[in-house]
Motif scaffolding. Sequence first.
Motif, PDB file in Angstrom:
ATOM      1  N   GLU A 134      30.274  30.393  14.035  1.00  0.00           N
ATOM      2  CA  GLU A 134      31.030  29.877  12.888  1.00  0.00           C
ATOM      3  C   GLU A 134      32.506  30.252  12.969  1.00  0.00           C
ATOM      4  N   ARG A 185      25.215  33.637  15.219  1.00  0.00           N
ATOM      5  CA  ARG A 185      25.528  32.568  14.264  1.00  0.00           C
ATOM      6  C   ARG A 185      26.915  32.771  13.669  1.00  0.00           C
ATOM      7  N   THR A 186      27.235  33.998  13.311  1.00  0.00           N
ATOM      8  CA  THR A 186      28.553  34.278  12.745  1.00  0.00           C
ATOM      9  C   THR A 186      29.645  34.039  13.779  1.00  0.00           C
ATOM     10  N   ARG A 224      30.693  30.724   6.376  1.00  0.00           N
ATOM     11  CA  ARG A 224      31.739  29.817   5.896  1.00  0.00           C
ATOM     12  C   ARG A 224      31.335  29.084   4.625  1.00  0.00           C
ATOM     13  N   GLY A 249      25.069  30.835   5.957  1.00  0.00           N
ATOM     14  CA  GLY A 249      26.238  30.852   6.842  1.00  0.00           C
ATOM     15  C   GLY A 249      27.436  31.458   6.151  1.00  0.00           C
TER      16      GLY A 249
END
Length: 192
Positions: A112, A108-109, A26, A24
């Motif tokens: 986030e 997914r990004t 972050r 991920g």
Amino acid sequence: MVTPRTSTRDRIIAAASKLFYSEGVRSVSVDAVAEKAGVTKRTLYYHFSSKDELVAAYLDDRDLPNLVLFKRWFDETEGDVGKKMQAIFDNLARATKSPKWKGCGFLRTAAELANLPGHPAVKVGMRHKKKVEAWLAEQFATDDSIREPPRLARQIVLLMNGSFALVMLHRDPAYMESAGNAARTLVDAARR
């Protein structure tokens, strides 16, 4: 035989890609990316002014390979556009069975960074998803019997991204396969 050298920038992006995709954006620090790339933090910041720019470069690096893969699956499949669409979903279902598969990197990004809609990586993700939609519309437009190619492309993109999310949640590729069946049904229904 001379082996081509990888540029420092490319090494940084490759390291970032591995880390960001698996852990991920972050949770991965710039220090971790620099270490994996075998460069100093200073060198990393020479090539990327910020982590935000690096995250955007990571996604930008995924853009063309993903489109090329979709095009290859489409072109390699015999049959009409509906069958070719279903083949893309079938190939995605196979890919999701890999233990290395962590979901769609673009989605997914974006998840986030949901509280940062102007983030450069979110913009790259939006551009990628629009490119996929435009490419689908082009494919549908080649079949004179299909009504409203842009509308159909949007419906297929909704199926694709929804199935990415569900496969990621449930770890069940059957969602992608079901979406492929639905895509083929939508293509058949869009015929005049």
